[in-house]
Design a protein around this motif. Structure first.
Motif, PDB file in Angstrom:
ATOM      1  N   GLN A   1       0.872  -1.134   0.091  1.00 26.50           N
ATOM      2  CA  GLN A   1       0.034  -0.113  -0.133  1.00 26.50           C
ATOM      3  C   GLN A   1       0.955   1.167   0.076  1.00 26.50           C
ATOM      4  OE1 GLN A   1      -2.333   0.562   3.298  1.00 26.50           O
ATOM      5  NE2 GLN A   1      -3.135   2.615   2.886  1.00 26.50           N
ATOM      6  N   GLN A   2       0.613   2.183  -0.877  1.00 27.16           N
ATOM      7  CA  GLN A   2       1.402   3.334  -1.056  1.00 27.16           C
ATOM      8  C   GLN A   2       0.682   4.360  -0.300  1.00 27.16           C
ATOM      9  OE1 GLN A   2       4.554   3.540  -1.938  1.00 27.16           O
ATOM     10  NE2 GLN A   2       4.932   5.652  -1.789  1.00 27.16           N
ATOM     11  N   ARG A   3       1.497   5.394   0.645  1.00 28.41           N
ATOM     12  CA  ARG A   3       0.538   6.307   1.129  1.00 28.41           C
ATOM     13  C   ARG A   3       1.217   7.734   0.953  1.00 28.41           C
ATOM     14  NH1 ARG A   3       0.397   3.328   7.046  1.00 28.41           N
ATOM     15  NH2 ARG A   3       2.710   3.118   6.564  1.00 28.41           N
ATOM     16  N   LEU A   4       0.319   8.718   1.066  1.00 28.55           N
ATOM     17  CA  LEU A   4       0.696  10.104   1.174  1.00 28.55           C
ATOM     18  C   LEU A   4       1.115  10.557  -0.258  1.00 28.55           C
ATOM     19  CD1 LEU A   4       2.465  10.549   4.446  1.00 28.55           C
ATOM     20  CD2 LEU A   4       0.227  11.072   4.004  1.00 28.55           C
TER      21      LEU A   4
ATOM     22  N   LEU B   1       4.831   7.003  -6.017  1.00 27.17           N
ATOM     23  CA  LEU B   1       6.324   6.784  -6.630  1.00 27.17           C
ATOM     24  C   LEU B   1       6.476   7.446  -7.883  1.00 27.17           C
ATOM     25  CD1 LEU B   1       6.717   3.209  -5.265  1.00 27.17           C
ATOM     26  CD2 LEU B   1       7.904   5.177  -4.306  1.00 27.17           C
ATOM     27  N   ALA B   2       6.314   8.524  -8.080  1.00 28.76           N
ATOM     28  CA  ALA B   2       6.464   9.344  -9.259  1.00 28.76           C
ATOM     29  C   ALA B   2       6.304  10.856  -8.956  1.00 28.76           C
ATOM     30  CB  ALA B   2       4.931   9.112 -10.191  1.00 28.76           C
ATOM     31  N   PRO B   3       6.450  11.734 -10.024  1.00 23.10           N
ATOM     32  CA  PRO B   3       6.676  12.966  -9.884  1.00 23.10           C
ATOM     33  C   PRO B   3       5.521  13.621  -9.052  1.00 23.10           C
ATOM     34  CG  PRO B   3       7.535  12.504 -11.698  1.00 23.10           C
ATOM     35  CD  PRO B   3       7.168  11.418 -11.233  1.00 23.10           C
ATOM     36  N   ALA B   4       5.463  14.322  -7.882  1.00 22.99           N
ATOM     37  CA  ALA B   4       4.210  14.831  -7.464  1.00 22.99           C
ATOM     38  C   ALA B   4       4.722  16.156  -6.574  1.00 22.99           C
ATOM     39  CB  ALA B   4       3.668  13.791  -6.392  1.00 22.99           C
TER      40      ALA B   4
ATOM     41  N   TYR C   1      12.111  14.964  -9.128  1.00 28.16           N
ATOM     42  CA  TYR C   1      11.765  13.821  -8.636  1.00 28.16           C
ATOM     43  C   TYR C   1      12.835  12.975  -8.635  1.00 28.16           C
ATOM     44  CZ  TYR C   1       9.743   9.182  -8.122  1.00 28.16           C
ATOM     45  OH  TYR C   1       9.504   7.980  -7.841  1.00 28.16           O
ATOM     46  N   ALA C   2      13.508  12.626  -9.848  1.00 27.50           N
ATOM     47  CA  ALA C   2      14.830  11.663  -9.777  1.00 27.50           C
ATOM     48  C   ALA C   2      15.923  12.003  -8.822  1.00 27.50           C
ATOM     49  CB  ALA C   2      15.546  11.696 -11.305  1.00 27.50           C
TER      50      ALA C   2
END
Length: 563
Positions: free
Chosen positions: A529-532, A535-538, A546-547
């Protein structure tokens, strides 16, 4: 524990036992005179139970209730060759029916909480210990082994039932893992049952290698369709009856009986996972069948196991241990010792003591304690043992003890045998005998002993003897075998149910016991589960930022020693 006699997908059923055709139905063949200098014999006392006392029609009807089989077959006792019972024989269509029933039952069984499934194993543990006399009689009658060796199976099954009855919830419970980004990624590992396990079990340890292997599969939420060897089916059927009484739904454990080449491939064809114990040749065919369907498989196969007696060994204890190592269950044990390497400085003393103990072993066929060794299980086993010994002697080997069949005790008895001077191309040098025969060799240093022990494609079990435990363990670690026992033959490794047991090389794939012994019956599932943030530019970060952020994060996690 495996056999060199083929079982499973590539074998024919055991032939009628010798003596069965030369005497009236149900009668024992006339005993021959015992050799004057042969192993002593323990005769049955008055009132000792017989096959007719144990295997009654009521027992057979009770045990075979619910077994899928539209035909008829039979099994026999190696002690005399007489028929024990008429049994249901399955067709390929019956196997399909068994899998259909098992699949329906498995879906319900898998919903039972793991603690409740494990509790069935603990109740089974108590039933086995309370009623062990019943199964000891069946094991002896179906395999011909001495009662003490039959009791090894009771011990092994009870240990496995207790272990998985206590540990299954911990092995199978959800496990938390660190996610790709700590705190932002929550990861849980689940263990799901595979479904219906197809199990093909051999004749040599019919209690331990049937239900003993099935226990973790049941605890993991699977159903089992089992093909035991027909000649030892009553023992497996008795185990099933106890499991049902302990709380296992009857449909969860299906048993099918029949010829190996007919029924074995059908079990492999329909299973979600295959567990096989048997010969290396048949194991390869089972593996190929499972691979074609992309289902998992565990294989415990043959062995040509070595025992190393180092220069500082306690010679008397090593000689006593060698008797257990080589002649338990008349050598019909995959982890039995067939190659015995002794340091040249103690070889004469060791051989003298080992030979004396071997010659004193008592042979017997009574359903009681007292005999040190029982019978071989079938004519093919007797023929293999006889051929290996006779060929070795004809090419220069020397018989130190034994070396003869004993028809005065029973049609398939053969004396515990020690050979010296064995070398290639004698068959007994490299082929698995799977009988009460051991070859003794001498070595000059530990490096040579290890090299000799490893000079085989097999790698199942080994034994090292030394007064210095540290030295013994160091030598053991250099031996290429799945289990290596120090100052014991095989029971220390096999009986330690928390530790994995299995083979290397031609001795098989996978492990029984411990975590591996139950997790092999499961599929691992990861829930992440990914939270907040993704796993990408945001949060306004472009690709480059991001990188850069993730690069800094990875460096920080390494510095913080996060795994």
């Amino acid at each position: 524990m495996t056999d060199s006699q083929d079982t499973g997908t590539a074998d024919a059923p055991l032939p009628a036992q010798p003596g069965a055709s030369s005497a009236p139905s149900g009668a024992s063949p006339a005993p021959a005179a015992a050799p004057a200098d042969g192993n002593p014999v323990v005769r049955a006392a008055a009132g000792t139970r017989t096959a007719a006392d144990v295997v009654t029609k009521e027992l057979v009807d009770r045990l075979t209730q619910g077994v899928t089989g539209s035909g008829r077959t039979a099994n026999h006792t190696p002690f005399t060759g007489e028929k024990l019972a008429d049994l249901p024989e399955s067709t390929p269509e019956d196997v399909v029916t068994a899998f259909e029933r098992a699949r329906a039952a498995q879906k319900i069984w898998a919903e039972v909480p793991v603690k409740e499934r494990a509790a069935v194993l603990l109740r089974f543990h108590d039933l086995v210990l309370r009623r062990q006399a019943e199964v000891l009689d069946l094991i002896q009658l179906e395999t011909g082994k001495a009662r003490l060796h039959a009791h090894e199976e009771v011990l092994a099954v009870a240990v496995a039932a207790r272990h998985y009855g206590r540990k299954a919830p911990a092995y199978l419970g959800p496990k938390r893992h660190t996610g790709v980004v700590p705190a932002l990624t929550k990861v849980t590992e689940l263990r799901l049952p595979r479904g219906v396990v197809g199990q093909i079990a051999p004749w040599n340890y019919p209690f331990e290698l049937s239900v003993g292997d099935a226990l973790p599969a049941f605890a993991a939420g699977n159903a089992v369709v089992m093909k035991p060897d027909t000649e030892t089916a009553l023992t497996a059927l008795w185990a099933r009856e106890q499991m049902i009484e302990a709380g296992l739904p009857p449909e969860v454990w299906q048993i099918v009986l029949g010829d190996g080449p007919v029924i074995g491939p059908e079990v492999v064809k329909h299973a979600d996972y295959v567990s096989f114990t048997g010969s290396t040749r048949t194991g390869r065919e089972v593996a190929q069948g499972a691979a074609a369907r992309l289902v998992g498989v565990s294989l415990e196969l043959g062995g040509k196991n070595a025992m190393l007696v180092l220069h500082d060994a306690d010679v008397e204890k090593a000689a006593a241990g060698a008797v257990r190592a080589c002649f338990s269950s008349a050598g019909q044990l995959c982890i039995a010792i067939e190659r015995l390497y002794v340091h040249e400085s103690i070889a004469e003393d060791f051989l003298e003591r080992f030979a004396a103990r071997t010659k004193a072993m008592r042979l017997g066929n009574a359903l009681a304690y007292g005999a040190d060794m029982g019978s071989l299980v079938g004519q093919r086993q007797l023929e293999t043992v006889t051929r290996h010994v006779e060929e070795a002697v004809s090419k220069g080997a020397r018989i130190v003890a034994g070396g003869r069949p004993r028809p005065d005790v029973g049609p398939l008895f053969y004396e515990p045998t020690i050979l010296e001077g064995v070398e290639p191309p004698m068959a007994v040098c490299t082929e698995e005998t799977f009988g009460p025969v051991v070859s003794v060799y001498r070595f000059s240093d530990e490096d040579q002993a290890v090299a000799l022990a490893n000079a085989t494609p097999y790698g199942l079990n080994a034994s090292v003897w030394s007064r210095d435990g540290r030295r013994g363990r160091a030598v053991a670690a250099r031996v290429r075998a799945g289990t290596v026992n120090v100052n014991e033959a095989y029971a220390a490794g096999y009986g330690s149910a928390q530790a994995p047991m299995g083979g290397m090389g031609d001795s098989g794939l996978g492990r029984r016991h411990g975590a591996e012994g139950i997790l092999k019956y499961t599929e691992a599932q990861t829930i992440a589960q990914q939270r907040l943030m993704p796993l990408a530019p945001a949060f306004g970060l472009d690709d480059e930022k991001y990188a850069a952020f993730m690069t800094h994060s990875l460096r920080a996690m390494k510095a913080l020693r996060l795994r």
